[in-house]
Design an enzyme around this catalytic site. Structure first.
Site, PDB file in Angstrom:
ATOM      1  N   ASP A  16       0.874  -1.161   0.000  1.00 18.20           N
ATOM      2  CA  ASP A  16       0.000   0.000   0.000  1.00 18.20           C
ATOM      3  C   ASP A  16       0.920   1.221   0.000  1.00 18.20           C
ATOM      4  O   ASP A  16       2.119   1.102   0.278  1.00 18.20           O
ATOM      5  CB  ASP A  16      -0.897  -0.037   1.241  1.00 18.20           C
ATOM      6  CG  ASP A  16      -1.816   1.161   1.338  1.00 18.20           C
ATOM      7  OD1 ASP A  16      -2.292   1.628   0.292  1.00 18.20           O
ATOM      8  OD2 ASP A  16      -2.052   1.632   2.466  1.00 18.20           O
ATOM      9  N   ASP A  18      -0.046   4.946   1.236  1.00 18.22           N
ATOM     10  CA  ASP A  18      -0.181   5.889   2.337  1.00 18.22           C
ATOM     11  C   ASP A  18      -0.069   5.198   3.689  1.00 18.22           C
ATOM     12  O   ASP A  18      -0.774   4.228   3.969  1.00 18.22           O
ATOM     13  CB  ASP A  18      -1.518   6.623   2.230  1.00 18.22           C
ATOM     14  CG  ASP A  18      -1.604   7.420   0.934  1.00 18.22           C
ATOM     15  OD1 ASP A  18      -0.698   8.241   0.704  1.00 18.22           O
ATOM     16  OD2 ASP A  18      -2.548   7.199   0.153  1.00 18.22           O
ATOM     17  N   ASP A 314      -1.536  -0.797   6.034  1.00 19.36           N
ATOM     18  CA  ASP A 314      -1.749  -0.233   7.370  1.00 19.36           C
ATOM     19  C   ASP A 314      -3.189  -0.344   7.853  1.00 19.36           C
ATOM     20  O   ASP A 314      -3.489   0.049   8.983  1.00 19.36           O
ATOM     21  CB  ASP A 314      -1.346   1.241   7.383  1.00 19.36           C
ATOM     22  CG  ASP A 314      -2.334   2.122   6.629  1.00 19.36           C
ATOM     23  OD1 ASP A 314      -2.521   1.894   5.409  1.00 19.36           O
ATOM     24  OD2 ASP A 314      -2.928   3.017   7.246  1.00 19.36           O
TER      25      ASP A 314
END
Length: 454
Positions: A16, A18, A314
């Protein structure tokens, strides 16, 4: 399954963007996101100007893992079985007696089974699982406070305005059109909000490619924002680091199976082609898409019928749960709350941990959202108080989800970049202590209670 996990055994390594590859200045970014949402409510929906006024102490409320109970106007922190550990109405704490009044003597949140088994959106609740919308939890609570102050009834209708504020700032054309407040601010001063990747991360990514790994970037951010972020954190040649880049992936929907899956689309000047692709036949940069078509391309690129994929992310809802459940991928969760409980990278000491640039609230005591909250406690464990004030230690639902849907958890990618690729990480396992699976070590709250029987 082996008790250990090694990157050397993986054919494909995905990320991922961000809060995974890209580390943000959480204080500056959180303030910007809150202000972006609040200004929309004030300027477009007629909410009180006071929503824009925050003190540094207010940020202690901002805590990842909360669920907004839209039927009650409450925010709740849940144990692994759905028991309400703590709750507020607006920003005001609910006592044990008040929690029981709302949720019964067993303190059961009635929508827990729906949320915990599917992670789907609902008109009755919202799970704050990532830093991009987390300041919205604080905004929701302050809106409830404001409605009470007005003498207005608190209904779920205010949520429609919150959703409109999110869409106004984050929709796919906002970056291109300079709409809202979030994207224009980041475009003007990316260094204020984004942390460049360390040299060790860049070397590590190149080393993975040299070892023959297929590198994959999957983000729900649109291509124009992805490019700005990647150029700032990785350099102008960031595209050379990845074999496949997928933007506007709309996770967790990206992992949906037929018939919900979306086709991949090509991009021209950051605009999506109106015609979807029947499948993927080569590496490149694509938009939207779905896991089954990606899987076919990975089979072709690796020459294996079941390529082994690991994905770093995250978010439990957008990354860990769908990649684990549908993609059957190995998953590594980036848990910045580990840093909030004393865990640093393998080559750093506490004094060398990442330091955020000082903003105007820094010296006045603004808490970073990844730190332990005075009002909400630890992200990982908490004490449940009964009617007789007896105390019982509980694992939080968020911590339980990390153990269930992640192979392992680390505070940042930097924590593992200097390790050999064949390093063997202990993986989360139901038969192992709750401290097993965190690298380089478990968070303080779990360490202190490692002898406790959950």
């Amino acid at each position: 399954m082996s008790e250990y996990f090694s990157l050397a055994d993986c054919d494909v390594i995905g990320f991922d963007l961000d809060h995974t590859l890209c580390r943000y200045n959480l204080k500056e970014t959180s303030r910007l996101i809150y202000e972006s949402f609040a200004r929309y409510l004030v300027e477009h929906r007629g909410y009180d100007q006071d929503l824009l006024n925050l003190t540094p102490a207010t940020w202690d409320f901002c805590f990842k893992g909360l669920v907004v109970d839209l039927e009650e106007g409450n925010l709740v922190k849940l144990a692994e079985d759905g028991t309400v550990l703590r709750a507020t109405h607006g920003t005001c704490d609910l006592s044990t007696e008040e929690i029981i009044k709302h949720y019964g003597p067993k303190r059961e949140w009635k929508h827990f089974n729906s949320l915990s088994t599917t992670f789907t959106r609902s008109a009755k609740y919202y799970f704050y699982d990532n830093y991009f919308d987390l300041p919205g939890a604080l905004l929701c609570a302050r809106v409830v406070d404001m409605l009470h102050k007005r003498g207005s009834e608190v209904t779920a209708d205010f949520w429609k305005d919150i959703v409109a504020a999110i869409d106004h700032n984050y929709n796919t054309s906002a970056f291109r059109e300079d709409a809202g407040w979030y994207f224009p601010s980041v475009k003007r001063d990316p260094g204020r909000y984004l942390r460049p990747c360390s040299a060790s991360v860049c070397r590590w990514l190149r080393r993975l490619k040299e070892e023959g790994k297929v590198l994959l970037l999957i983000t729900s951010s649109h291509s124009d924002y992805c490019r700005l972020v990647c150029e700032h954190i990785l350099g102008k040649d960031f595209e050379d680091l990845f074999d496949i880049i997928i933007t506007n992936a709309l996770k967790p929907g990206f992992f949906s199976l037929i018939p919900q899956q979306r086709p991949f689309r090509t991009l021209v000047n950051d605009l999506e082609d109106s015609v979807g692709l029947p499948g993927l036949d080569k590496p490149g940069w694509y938009s939207q898409g779905n896991w089954p078509h990606l899987h076919e391309l990975l089979k072709s690129m690796t020459g294996k019928s079941q390529p082994k994929v690991v994905y770093f992310g995250d978010s439990v809802r957008s990354d860990m749960f769908p990649a684990f459940s549908f993609g059957k991928w190995e998953t590594v969760m980036i848990v910045e709350e580990m840093e909030g409980e004393g865990v640093c990278g393998v080559n750093s000491t506490p004094s060398q941990a990442p330091v955020e640039k000082k903003g105007k609230f820094e010296d006045e005591g603004m808490k970073t959202p990844s730190a332990v909250s005075e009002q909400w406690g630890s992200y990982f464990v908490d004490v449940q108080k009964g009617e007789e004030e007896e105390e019982r230690l509980r694992m939080t639902w968020c911590c339980h989800c990390i153990h269930t849907y992640s192979t392992m958890a680390i505070p940042s990618v930097e924590a593992i970049t200097e390790l050999p690729l064949d390093f063997k990480f202990p993986r989360f396992s139901p038969g192992k202590p709750s401290t097993t699976g965190y690298y380089p070590r478990p968070p303080d709250s779990l360490l202190k209670n490692e002898q406790t029987q959950w």
